[in-house]
Design an enzyme around this catalytic site. Sequence first.
Site, PDB file in Angstrom:
ATOM      1  N   ASN A  31     -10.038  -1.237  -0.966  1.00  0.00           N
ATOM      2  CA  ASN A  31      -8.597  -0.972  -0.844  1.00  0.00           C
ATOM      3  C   ASN A  31      -7.878  -1.552  -2.065  1.00  0.00           C
ATOM      4  O   ASN A  31      -7.839  -2.768  -2.240  1.00  0.00           O
ATOM      5  CB  ASN A  31      -8.096  -1.612   0.463  1.00  0.00           C
ATOM      6  CG  ASN A  31      -6.607  -1.431   0.679  1.00  0.00           C
ATOM      7  OD1 ASN A  31      -5.879  -0.988  -0.217  1.00  0.00           O
ATOM      8  ND2 ASN A  31      -6.148  -1.779   1.868  1.00  0.00           N
ATOM      9  N   HIS A  59      -4.319   6.765   1.862  1.00  0.00           N
ATOM     10  CA  HIS A  59      -4.536   5.396   1.418  1.00  0.00           C
ATOM     11  C   HIS A  59      -5.958   4.999   1.812  1.00  0.00           C
ATOM     12  O   HIS A  59      -6.378   5.222   2.949  1.00  0.00           O
ATOM     13  CB  HIS A  59      -3.498   4.498   2.079  1.00  0.00           C
ATOM     14  CG  HIS A  59      -3.729   3.049   1.837  1.00  0.00           C
ATOM     15  ND1 HIS A  59      -4.087   2.559   0.594  1.00  0.00           N
ATOM     16  CD2 HIS A  59      -3.678   1.984   2.672  1.00  0.00           C
ATOM     17  CE1 HIS A  59      -4.238   1.248   0.694  1.00  0.00           C
ATOM     18  NE2 HIS A  59      -3.997   0.880   1.928  1.00  0.00           N
ATOM     19  N   CYS A  81       0.821  -1.225   0.000  1.00  0.00           N
ATOM     20  CA  CYS A  81       0.000   0.000   0.000  1.00  0.00           C
ATOM     21  C   CYS A  81       0.847   1.266   0.000  1.00  0.00           C
ATOM     22  O   CYS A  81       0.365   2.342  -0.355  1.00  0.00           O
ATOM     23  CB  CYS A  81      -0.939  -0.015   1.196  1.00  0.00           C
ATOM     24  SG  CYS A  81      -1.951  -1.498   1.248  1.00  0.00           S
TER      25      CYS A  81
HETATM   26  C1  LIG Z   1     -10.518  -6.161   9.020  1.00  0.00           C
HETATM   27  C2  LIG Z   1     -11.388  -5.136   9.709  1.00  0.00           C
HETATM   28  C3  LIG Z   1     -12.420  -4.560   8.773  1.00  0.00           C
HETATM   29  C4  LIG Z   1     -12.125  -5.827  10.850  1.00  0.00           C
HETATM   30  O1  LIG Z   1     -12.940  -4.876  11.525  1.00  0.00           O
HETATM   31  P1  LIG Z   1     -12.942  -4.839  13.118  1.00  0.00           P
HETATM   32  O2  LIG Z   1     -13.955  -3.855  13.529  1.00  0.00           O
HETATM   33  O3  LIG Z   1     -11.515  -4.586  13.548  1.00  0.00           O
HETATM   34  O4  LIG Z   1     -13.451  -6.251  13.481  1.00  0.00           O
HETATM   35  P2  LIG Z   1     -12.728  -7.373  14.360  1.00  0.00           P
HETATM   36  O5  LIG Z   1     -11.520  -7.878  13.634  1.00  0.00           O
HETATM   37  O6  LIG Z   1     -12.534  -6.835  15.754  1.00  0.00           O
HETATM   38  O7  LIG Z   1     -13.804  -8.499  14.361  1.00  0.00           O
HETATM   39  C5  LIG Z   1     -15.023  -8.348  15.048  1.00  0.00           C
HETATM   40  C6  LIG Z   1     -15.855  -9.568  14.781  1.00  0.00           C
HETATM   41  O8  LIG Z   1     -16.307  -9.568  13.414  1.00  0.00           O
HETATM   42  C7  LIG Z   1     -15.968 -10.796  12.781  1.00  0.00           C
HETATM   43  N1  LIG Z   1     -15.727 -10.545  11.374  1.00  0.00           N
HETATM   44  C8  LIG Z   1     -14.530 -10.346  10.723  1.00  0.00           C
HETATM   45  N2  LIG Z   1     -14.754 -10.173   9.412  1.00  0.00           N
HETATM   46  C9  LIG Z   1     -16.091 -10.264   9.226  1.00  0.00           C
HETATM   47  C10 LIG Z   1     -16.922 -10.144   8.094  1.00  0.00           C
HETATM   48  N3  LIG Z   1     -16.429  -9.915   6.866  1.00  0.00           N
HETATM   49  N4  LIG Z   1     -18.249 -10.286   8.275  1.00  0.00           N
HETATM   50  C11 LIG Z   1     -18.779 -10.509   9.473  1.00  0.00           C
HETATM   51  N5  LIG Z   1     -18.040 -10.627  10.601  1.00  0.00           N
HETATM   52  C12 LIG Z   1     -16.705 -10.496  10.462  1.00  0.00           C
HETATM   53  C13 LIG Z   1     -14.747 -11.282  13.516  1.00  0.00           C
HETATM   54  O9  LIG Z   1     -14.600 -12.664  13.392  1.00  0.00           O
HETATM   55  C14 LIG Z   1     -15.095 -10.889  14.943  1.00  0.00           C
HETATM   56  O10 LIG Z   1     -15.977 -11.838  15.479  1.00  0.00           O
HETATM   57  P3  LIG Z   1     -15.874 -12.273  17.015  1.00  0.00           P
HETATM   58  O11 LIG Z   1     -16.116 -11.022  17.780  1.00  0.00           O
HETATM   59  O12 LIG Z   1     -16.943 -13.286  17.120  1.00  0.00           O
HETATM   60  O13 LIG Z   1     -14.493 -12.807  17.177  1.00  0.00           O
HETATM   61  C15 LIG Z   1     -10.500  -3.980  10.304  1.00  0.00           C
HETATM   62  O14 LIG Z   1      -9.766  -4.448  11.403  1.00  0.00           O
HETATM   63  C16 LIG Z   1      -9.544  -3.408   9.278  1.00  0.00           C
HETATM   64  O15 LIG Z   1      -9.942  -2.749   8.331  1.00  0.00           O
HETATM   65  N6  LIG Z   1      -8.215  -3.601   9.487  1.00  0.00           N
HETATM   66  C17 LIG Z   1      -7.186  -3.137   8.570  1.00  0.00           C
HETATM   67  C18 LIG Z   1      -7.274  -3.863   7.265  1.00  0.00           C
HETATM   68  C19 LIG Z   1      -5.956  -4.054   6.593  1.00  0.00           C
HETATM   69  O16 LIG Z   1      -5.028  -4.612   7.154  1.00  0.00           O
HETATM   70  N7  LIG Z   1      -5.837  -3.624   5.346  1.00  0.00           N
HETATM   71  C20 LIG Z   1      -4.667  -3.826   4.566  1.00  0.00           C
HETATM   72  C21 LIG Z   1      -3.528  -3.000   4.971  1.00  0.00           C
HETATM   73  S1  LIG Z   1      -3.508  -1.366   4.423  1.00  0.00           S
END
Ligand SMILES: CC(C)(COP(=O)(O)OP(=O)(O)OC[C@H]1O[C@@H](n2cnc3c(N)ncnc32)[C@H](O)[C@@H]1OP(=O)(O)O)[C@@H](O)C(=O)NCCC(=O)NCCS
Length: 330
Positions: free
Chosen positions: A287, A257, A117
């Site tokens: 993204n 980004h 990224c």
């Molecule tokens: C991935 C991302 C959207 C997850 O959102 P979040 O609010 O942090 O959610 P969490 O990871 O805390 O997960 C919360 C719950 O949702 C669930 N979950 C994850 N993806 C899911 C989806 N697509 N649909 C439904 N539930 C989902 C998880 O399993 C978790 O369940 P649990 O509470 O039973 O364990 C967020 O962390 C993010 O955008 N991170 C950065 C992404 C990244 O690395 N991008 C590339 C680099 S630039």
Amino acid sequence: MVDTLRKVGIAGTGHYVPERIVPNKWFEDTLDTTDEWIFDRTGMRERRFAEKGQPCSDLCIKAGKKALDDAGMKPEELQLIIVATVTPDHLLPATIAFVQDGLGAINAGGWDVNNACTGWLSALMSAQGMIAAGIIDNAMVIGAEVLSSMMNFKDRGSAILFGDGAGATILKADHPRGQILCSSSGMDGRQWKAISRQAGGSKQPVTHEDLETGDHLMALHGNDVFKFAVAKFRDLIREQVATLGIGLDDIGLIVPHQVNLRIIQSALKKLDFDMDRIFVNLQKYSNTSAASIPIAFDEARAEGRVKEGELISFIAFGAGLGWGQAVIRW
Ligand SMILES: CC(C)(COP(=O)(O)OP(=O)(O)OC[C@H]1O[C@@H](n2cnc3c(N)ncnc32)[C@H](O)[C@@H]1OP(=O)(O)O)[C@@H](O)C(=O)NCCC(=O)NCCS
């Protein structure tokens, strides 16, 4: 080479996204997820996926042609092309080979940059340095990805986040518009496992077992990246302000980004920076890694959000974990 460093400006921009639109609902058929969850947690509504067999270079060429038109340049005038991508056409040769040929940029050399990224900003800095030093007079810097070719469609935590696209930018010596006022990059390699694609390189050539486990596809620890990205976003803005000796109010537009709307909002909350001065298009494209900023910048220009004389901030972070920033004056 020149005795004093030359100014480097942006002479043209262009972008291309594949025609196939994939809405959040598409994932509901195969993953335990919903349109509402994806939108609430990311701000994303849809993304573009390349057609099967449509390579990264095809996206680069289409974006590159638009940037050349915008700059009023012929392809043979280009001296350097850098393609930032983690989804090259092949592992060998570099994707630039196909882009140089496809554009007819017969006088350009070039190479690929693999920095996820942050890749477009890394490529921008490389070209900026070479133009400033007088080694070359112009360069095309492309950020392009076909991430759909390496996503794990069985993993709801990552598959929903990404899309395909390309953005191209042309830099020129002493060009008055879009001059780069500062730029920097950083890396914390201790955190490399946060975003990785472990099989397929020299350390772990792909085995039949990897094909079963999905180790040849992208894996990510989204939660760790979330916290890192929020903190890094703020650090980078503060660095820009300190380096240029300006206030936050002097920044006309931040083109970050396009990682996740909640990351952007969380970062800005503590900075007291108005969301009106942030350009966001992740609702349409999700993204697109190295392509995200150059696509967003080109769209921001087309929508009249990039105003003459204003300072425009670019902020990126991603696999590595790495980061980069640049500020230009339009
Ligand atoms: C991935 C991302 C959207 C997850 O959102 P979040 O609010 O942090 O959610 P969490 O990871 O805390 O997960 C919360 C719950 O949702 C669930 N979950 C994850 N993806 C899911 C989806 N697509 N649909 C439904 N539930 C989902 C998880 O399993 C978790 O369940 P649990 O509470 O039973 O364990 C967020 O962390 C993010 O955008 N991170 C950065 C992404 C990244 O690395 N991008 C590339 C680099 S630039």
